[in-house]
Design a protein around this motif. Structure first.
Motif, short mmCIF file in Angstrom:
data_model
loop_
_atom_site.label_atom_id
_atom_site.label_comp_id
_atom_site.label_asym_id
_atom_site.label_seq_id
_atom_site.Cartn_x
_atom_site.Cartn_y
_atom_site.Cartn_z
N ALA A 197 -22.38 -24.26 -3.66
CA ALA A 197 -21.15 -24.00 -4.41
C ALA A 197 -20.55 -22.64 -4.04
N ASN A 198 -21.42 -21.65 -3.87
CA ASN A 198 -20.97 -20.30 -3.51
C ASN A 198 -21.23 -20.05 -2.03
N ARG A 199 -20.52 -20.80 -1.20
CA ARG A 199 -20.77 -20.76 0.25
C ARG A 199 -20.67 -19.34 0.81
N LEU A 200 -19.60 -18.64 0.52
CA LEU A 200 -19.40 -17.31 1.09
C LEU A 200 -20.49 -16.35 0.63
N ALA A 201 -20.85 -16.40 -0.64
CA ALA A 201 -21.88 -15.51 -1.16
C ALA A 201 -23.22 -15.79 -0.49
N ASP A 202 -23.55 -17.07 -0.31
CA ASP A 202 -24.82 -17.42 0.33
C ASP A 202 -24.82 -17.02 1.81
N PHE A 203 -23.68 -17.19 2.47
CA PHE A 203 -23.56 -16.77 3.86
C PHE A 203 -23.76 -15.26 3.98
N LEU A 204 -23.14 -14.49 3.12
CA LEU A 204 -23.28 -13.03 3.15
C LEU A 204 -24.69 -12.61 2.79
N PHE A 205 -25.34 -13.36 1.90
CA PHE A 205 -26.74 -13.08 1.59
C PHE A 205 -27.59 -13.21 2.84
N TYR A 206 -27.43 -14.32 3.54
CA TYR A 206 -28.14 -14.53 4.81
C TYR A 206 -27.82 -13.40 5.80
N LEU A 207 -26.55 -13.10 5.93
CA LEU A 207 -26.09 -12.18 6.96
C LEU A 207 -26.50 -10.74 6.70
N LEU A 208 -26.53 -10.33 5.42
CA LEU A 208 -26.70 -8.92 5.10
C LEU A 208 -27.99 -8.56 4.37
N ALA A 209 -28.46 -9.44 3.48
CA ALA A 209 -29.61 -9.07 2.64
C ALA A 209 -30.88 -8.87 3.46
N PHE A 210 -31.16 -9.80 4.37
CA PHE A 210 -32.38 -9.66 5.19
C PHE A 210 -32.33 -8.42 6.08
N PRO A 211 -31.22 -8.14 6.76
CA PRO A 211 -31.15 -6.90 7.54
C PRO A 211 -31.40 -5.64 6.71
N VAL A 212 -30.90 -5.62 5.47
CA VAL A 212 -31.14 -4.46 4.60
C VAL A 212 -32.63 -4.34 4.30
N PHE A 213 -33.27 -5.48 4.01
CA PHE A 213 -34.71 -5.46 3.75
C PHE A 213 -35.48 -4.96 4.97
N VAL A 214 -35.14 -5.48 6.14
CA VAL A 214 -35.82 -5.06 7.38
C VAL A 214 -35.63 -3.57 7.61
N PHE A 215 -34.41 -3.09 7.43
CA PHE A 215 -34.12 -1.67 7.66
C PHE A 215 -34.94 -0.79 6.71
N LEU A 216 -34.98 -1.18 5.43
CA LEU A 216 -35.69 -0.35 4.45
C LEU A 216 -37.21 -0.45 4.62
N PHE A 217 -37.72 -1.68 4.76
CA PHE A 217 -39.17 -1.86 4.79
C PHE A 217 -39.79 -1.46 6.12
N PHE A 218 -39.27 -2.04 7.22
CA PHE A 218 -39.85 -1.75 8.52
C PHE A 218 -39.27 -0.47 9.13
N GLY A 219 -37.96 -0.31 9.03
CA GLY A 219 -37.31 0.80 9.71
C GLY A 219 -37.53 2.15 9.06
N ILE A 220 -37.78 2.17 7.75
CA ILE A 220 -37.98 3.44 7.05
C ILE A 220 -39.39 3.58 6.51
N ILE A 221 -39.79 2.66 5.60
CA ILE A 221 -41.09 2.81 4.93
C ILE A 221 -42.25 2.71 5.91
N MET A 222 -42.33 1.61 6.65
CA MET A 222 -43.45 1.41 7.57
C MET A 222 -43.39 2.40 8.74
N GLU A 223 -42.19 2.65 9.24
CA GLU A 223 -42.04 3.59 10.36
C GLU A 223 -42.49 4.99 9.95
N ASP A 224 -42.12 5.41 8.74
CA ASP A 224 -42.52 6.73 8.25
C ASP A 224 -44.02 6.84 8.04
N LEU A 225 -44.65 5.74 7.64
CA LEU A 225 -46.11 5.77 7.48
C LEU A 225 -46.79 6.13 8.79
N ILE A 226 -46.24 5.65 9.90
CA ILE A 226 -46.82 5.95 11.21
C ILE A 226 -46.40 7.32 11.70
#
Length: 226
Positions: free
Chosen positions: A158-187
């Motif tokens: 029903a919310n096609r655009l919102a779901d598309f933007l979730f796919y497009l943007l939410a996962f990259p934000v998670f990757v950036f925060l978790f792998f790119g900052i948190i995990m990278e800083d641990l090393i």
């Protein structure tokens, strides 16, 4: 196609995307070893060739830079595209998931900023030539936009655009925060499990094993939804 964003589906999606990201860096790393004859160093979102390799192989060494996005971003993105065009509903679900698991927005956005693998290769061979820079970005758009357009058209929620933007943007934000900052800083900053084997910190190897286990355990949820 109606997509149910269940916790199990989202977890499997994160695992698949993490595997592609890990494989992207591993492709850099292994190609560097094959070219240089010795291991460099890699973390979650960066790699370094062995010392002196670029000087010894000033052209061939750049293959290690471009092989990551070619093998684990653009290729799976188009595999997802052709899966999405099939009539089989389970293939469609996996296809759309695969397209977004390659994080296409990072290829588009960061290359516009001149901050990705493709941009580094272009600068190495053409300097700051603006025409070549925009031709490179045009090629990236021609590669990434068709799968994204088909993915958008395939969403029947029903919310096609919102779901598309979730796919497009939410996962990259998670990757950036978790792998790119948190995990990278641990090393890098805290030296947590930072000792290496074959140029890879133990923390990187541990996370790689965990996401493969997670994907194997939940992979069916990328094809079948109840």
């Amino acid at each position: 196609m109606i997509i149910k964003f269940t916790p199990k589906y989202l977890f499997a999606f994160i695992c698949l995307g993490s595997i592609l990201g890990i494989s992207h860096e591993l492709a850099h790393h292994v190609a560097g070893f094959l070219i240089c004859g010795e291991w460099g160093f890699k973390t979650f979102n960066s790699f370094q060739l062995a010392e002196g390799c670029l000087k010894s192989h000033p052209v061939l060494a750049w293959v290690a830079t471009i092989v990551g996005p070619l093998l684990f971003n653009y290729t799976p993105m188009w595999i997802g595209y052709f899966m999405l065009k099939k009539e089989n509903s389970s293939e469609k679900l996996f296809g759309i998931t695969l397209i977004f698991a390659t994080i296409p927005i990072m290829r588009i956005f960061f290359n516009l900023m001149g901050a990705n693998d493709e941009s580094a290769v272009i600068r190495a061979f053409f300097g700051d030539d603006k025409l070549i820079f925009w031709l490179m970005n045009l090629c990236i758009w021609l590669i990434t936009f068709p799968p994204l357009i088909l993915a958008y058209q395939s969403i029947r929620n029903a919310n096609r655009l919102a779901d598309f933007l979730f796919y497009l943007l939410a996962f990259p934000v998670f990757v950036f925060l978790f792998f790119g900052i948190i995990m990278e800083d641990l090393i890098i900053k805290h030296h947590f499990l930072a000792d290496t084997i074959w140029g890879m910190p133990y923390l990187v190897i541990l996370l790689e094993i965990l996401v493969y286990i997670g994907y194997y355990a939940f992979r069916k949820h990328l094809r079948f939804q109840m």
